[in-house]
Design an enzyme around this catalytic site. Structure first.
Site, PDB file in Angstrom:
ATOM      1  N   SER A   1       0.828  -1.202   0.000  1.00 46.99           N
ATOM      2  CA  SER A   1       0.000   0.000   0.000  1.00 46.99           C
ATOM      3  C   SER A   1       0.869   1.260   0.000  1.00 46.99           C
ATOM      4  CB  SER A   1      -0.969  -0.039   1.184  1.00 46.99           C
ATOM      5  OG  SER A   1      -1.981   0.934   1.036  1.00 46.99           O
TER       6      SER A   1
ATOM      7  N   ASP B   1      -9.842  -4.267  -5.422  1.00 43.81           N
ATOM      8  CA  ASP B   1      -9.185  -3.062  -4.924  1.00 43.81           C
ATOM      9  C   ASP B   1      -9.452  -1.918  -5.897  1.00 43.81           C
ATOM     10  OD1 ASP B   1      -7.506  -1.094  -3.969  1.00 43.81           O
ATOM     11  OD2 ASP B   1      -5.684  -2.312  -4.023  1.00 43.81           O
TER      12      ASP B   1
ATOM     13  N   HIS C   1      -8.100  -4.864  -1.189  1.00 45.69           N
ATOM     14  CA  HIS C   1      -6.826  -4.225  -0.878  1.00 45.69           C
ATOM     15  C   HIS C   1      -6.155  -4.878   0.335  1.00 45.69           C
ATOM     16  CE1 HIS C   1      -3.951  -0.981  -1.156  1.00 45.69           C
ATOM     17  NE2 HIS C   1      -4.159  -0.625   0.098  1.00 45.69           N
TER      18      HIS C   1
END
Length: 352
Positions: free
Chosen positions: A164, A268, A302
């Site tokens: 991330s 995501d 995600h």
């Protein structure tokens, strides 16, 4: 009113900043102790890199190499959390690093960097670079003062990675190394072999298909507001810090690594950002690296790989195996890429 309780910025359900500057994080990152993990066969410990700035790291080594002269690839990893949350010492990231180190047989440095809003972007980038320099220098017999890295880290097989926002940081670190030109800026002229971006935190002014079509959707508004918050309003939503595709095409040449892996997840909303990143490397012509790989997980969201699994988690296991394969695929030798003099200087007889 008391400035320590009067709200300045409310970013619920993530955090609240008060008028005094105090920040209350509503999403906790439960810290777990370092040590030996019998399940994965990995041992970890915590070290300080820069006490003045609070820069620190958790080191991970396969337990069976401790006390030997075995050298393994060096991985410098940056945790995610949108630049403002989570920790290298959390249970989620410790589990991830244990699994990666076990599967790929690397020595890992998981970096505990300064968080926004107390330390707005680009503080995280500066910490990431400082940690990378420290890790590489610590592998050298002459200057290294960290026994595990000195004994077992092989900077001829150097990787940077993150999940991330940590993937965003890994990208920035690779750019900084490449912008140093013939001198990577790293001790001994070390070069980054590969960069692994796990579900990278990239955004941009123009919507991509995975983000939907409504520029005023609640998620989009939160994303814009969050970025302005963590960078203290210094950089727009089209700045290359948050949108690498905003870089001029020629600047991709500065990405200082030989290979890149990007992993994305079907559900995501940022997944198309990762796909386009790979397309830019493959089709732009400016980047002189050898391969840009894309790995996609269907039916997941995600950073799904951070979840704690009570049983078999096939999607997570397969993604970790793919990342491990990327780390293990290096074919260049230390002496060929770093030069004989520096390769010899990395030999270390430090006692653990």
């Amino acid at each position: 009113m008391d400035p320590d309780t009067e709200v300045d910025v409310d970013m619920s359900p993530f955090l609240i900043r008060y008028k005094s500057g105090r920040v209350r994080r509503l999403i906790s990152s439960h810290r777990v102790a370092a040590g030996a993990d019998a399940t994965t066969g990995v041992t970890s410990k915590d070290v300080s890199i820069d006490g003045a700035d609070g820069l620190a790291a958790r080191l991970f080594v396969p337990t069976d190499v401790l006390g030997t002269s075995t050298r393994l690839p060096l991985l410098v990893f940056f945790h995610g959390g949108a630049f403002a949350l989570h920790s290298a010492f959390s249970g989620a990231h410790s589990r991830l690093l244990n699994a990666l180190v076990s599967a790929s047989r690397v020595v890992a440095v998981s970096v505990e960097y300064r968080l926004a809003p107390e330390h707005p972007v680009p503080a995280a980038y500066d910490d990431a670079w400082a940690a990378l320099i420290w890790a590489v220098a610590s592998c050298a017999a002459v200057t290294g003062n960290e026994p595990w890295l000195c004994a077992h880290g092989d900077v001829a097989r150097l990787f940077v990675a993150g999940d991330s926002a940590g993937a965003n940081m890994a990208h920035q670190v690779a750019l900084r190394a490449g912008r140093c030109g013939g001198d990577s800026g790293l001790p001994g002229g070390a070069r980054i072999e590969g960069v692994a971006l796990l579900h990278p935190y990239f955004r941009g002014r123009e919507l991509v298909p995975s983000e939907g079509t409504d520029p005023r959707s609640p998620e989009r508004q939160l994303a814009e507001r969050w970025w302005a918050f963590v960078c203290a309003g210094r950089y727009g939503f089209d700045h290359p810090f948050i949108d690498p595709l905003a870089m001029p095409a020629a600047e991709w040449a500065a990405l200082g690594c030989r290979r890149v892996l990007v992993t994305v997840a079907e559900l995501d909303t940022m997944s198309d950002r990762g796909r386009r990143y790979v397309e830019a490397l493959r089709g732009g012509g400016a980047w002189k690296g050898e391969e840009a790989l894309l790995y996609e997980t269907r039916g997941e969201g995600h950073v799904f790989f951070l979840r704690k699994s009570n049983g078999r988690d096939t999607a997570k296991e397969e993604m970790i195996a793919a990342v491990a394969s990327f780390f293990m695929a290096s074919s260049s030798s230390a002496e060929a890429r770093l030069g004989r003099t520096y390769a010899r200087s990395l030999r270390c007889d430090a006692k653990l």
